[in-house]
Design a protein around this motif. Sequence first.
Motif, mmCIF file in Angstrom:
data_model
loop_
_atom_site.group_PDB
_atom_site.id
_atom_site.type_symbol
_atom_site.label_atom_id
_atom_site.label_comp_id
_atom_site.label_asym_id
_atom_site.label_seq_id
_atom_site.Cartn_x
_atom_site.Cartn_y
_atom_site.Cartn_z
ATOM 1 N N TRP A 132 0.811 -1.215 0.000
ATOM 2 C CA TRP A 132 0.000 0.000 0.000
ATOM 3 C C TRP A 132 0.846 1.268 0.000
ATOM 4 C CZ3 TRP A 132 -4.983 -0.443 -1.113
ATOM 5 C CH2 TRP A 132 -5.566 -1.697 -0.953
ATOM 6 N N GLY A 133 2.120 1.132 0.238
ATOM 7 C CA GLY A 133 3.002 2.288 0.168
ATOM 8 C C GLY A 133 3.593 2.529 -1.206
ATOM 9 N N ALA A 134 3.287 1.656 -2.182
ATOM 10 C CA ALA A 134 3.919 1.746 -3.508
ATOM 11 C C ALA A 134 3.739 3.100 -4.191
ATOM 12 C CB ALA A 134 3.413 0.614 -4.407
ATOM 13 N N PRO A 135 2.516 3.647 -4.271
ATOM 14 C CA PRO A 135 2.384 4.954 -4.938
ATOM 15 C C PRO A 135 3.194 6.044 -4.248
ATOM 16 C CG PRO A 135 0.226 3.930 -4.612
ATOM 17 C CD PRO A 135 1.206 3.146 -3.810
ATOM 18 N N PHE A 136 3.210 6.018 -2.906
ATOM 19 C CA PHE A 136 3.935 7.050 -2.158
ATOM 20 C C PHE A 136 5.447 6.910 -2.355
ATOM 21 C CE2 PHE A 136 -0.060 6.177 0.030
ATOM 22 C CZ PHE A 136 -0.602 7.453 0.109
ATOM 23 N N ALA A 137 5.928 5.664 -2.372
ATOM 24 C CA ALA A 137 7.363 5.431 -2.554
ATOM 25 C C ALA A 137 7.816 5.892 -3.933
ATOM 26 C CB ALA A 137 7.687 3.947 -2.363
ATOM 27 N N LEU A 138 7.032 5.572 -4.961
ATOM 28 C CA LEU A 138 7.416 5.929 -6.326
ATOM 29 C C LEU A 138 7.320 7.443 -6.553
ATOM 30 C CD1 LEU A 138 5.768 3.004 -8.342
ATOM 31 C CD2 LEU A 138 8.149 3.252 -7.629
ATOM 32 N N ILE A 139 6.299 8.067 -5.983
ATOM 33 C CA ILE A 139 6.197 9.535 -6.085
ATOM 34 C C ILE A 139 7.373 10.187 -5.356
ATOM 35 C CG2 ILE A 139 4.847 11.548 -5.357
ATOM 36 C CD1 ILE A 139 2.319 9.883 -5.901
ATOM 37 N N SER A 140 7.778 9.603 -4.231
ATOM 38 C CA SER A 140 8.932 10.132 -3.495
ATOM 39 C C SER A 140 10.192 10.079 -4.341
ATOM 40 C CB SER A 140 9.143 9.342 -2.198
ATOM 41 O OG SER A 140 8.072 9.539 -1.306
#
Length: 447
Positions: A132-140
């Motif tokens: 569930w952290g994938a979008p946040f990690a990639l945007i980071s």
Amino acid sequence: MTHKHYLAIAVPLIISTITTPLLGAVDTAVAGQLSSSAYMSGVAVGTMIFNTMYWLFGFLRVSTSGFAAQSLGAQNKMESVLALARPICIALFAGILFITLQKPFEDFSLMLIQPDQHTAEFASQYFSVRIWGAPFALISYCILGWLMGMSLIKMTLFLQVSMNILNIVLDIFFVQVMHMEVSGIAAATVISEVYGCLIGCWFVKTNAAMVIKLPSLNLLFHPKPFKKIITVNRDLLIRTLCLLTVFNLFTAKGAAFGSDVLAANAILLQIHFIMAYIFDGFANASSVFTGKAIGKKDQSLYSRTFSLSIQWSFISSTILTVCYFFFKEEIIPLFTTLETVLDIAKIYDVWMILFPLTASFGLILYGIFTGATEIVPVRNTMILAVLVFLAAFFTLVPIFGNHGLWLSFILFSLSRSVLLWMAMPRLTEQVFGRHKLAHGIGKFTAK
């Protein structure tokens, strides 16, 4: 530009870059304090899956940094916005896709790794939370690349370090206080990734370059620049796949020599990664200055960046080689207390002495190409270097065993350096027109 200016960017980026693998390392270390080794194995497998996934998308940071640096050099605020907005679209799409397809992605990953039943169970628990952290990690990744490209180095450093501190604190709290075990470890990482994304967005919002209206959809998805981004990211992805091929073959062949050799190789590879991350910090600095030079059409800055890149390739590789040579007896035991593994690692540690000398030029020159957003030479030279590795792998390993495996890896590293050096004149012609590269190579003395 002087050595002081170059190091003012490079040193914080080195510190920032070295923190990158710590999220997974902290998770594994905390899991190692639980009652069963299966916890640690499960977290290690889950971490491996996400490290591979995010490594494949590392191009989001690299390409964003190059485009942002060029917009900064050109003093084009709208292009600065677009340099971040376009890759964020890609990151958001990929992150949502990973969440949507999480079950088949998890099943496929575990099928490839084939852990035992208990390890697979804990790996699945870890995966089901951390995905569930994938979008946040990639945007980071995009935000970090943009901050680097815009020379907002203090923000980059704060973001990376604070993420890791938060992850450590939450890991300990969720596991030792809340007794959430593997799910708590994954949740700590997800919260850290969300935090990094939100703080990064706040940094972007407060930066003066962003005080303009957001781009229209037509401008955001304009075919020509968007195609350029897709092409650059495609070539960087191919480069990453080549690296994964080399490391997977290396690890698989090491496993064939037995668990002790595999463990010894793993220790030496960890030392290699630390050295590589240091070179990557210099590469990021070279990328920033190259992007600025191209954005400003400043050939003098470009030549000076090339000169300093070569100088610090030589200086940093020499320092790392000397330090490792004199302190290897203290460094290797930091990774294990098993005497058999230590003895084997000492047999093959000579290759770590050669690695900085053969790899530094290629790893740092890579930053010049990414700053110029000319990635085709990087892709092509990486493919050729992999072919050199494969030729050595199938020729030398049957004869020399694990020494042949390490020699193949060193030849791969040397090939990357030599081939990128050979590609430099062509790059210079592309970005500034025909002129003698010697003009840039000759300026090796700091002002």
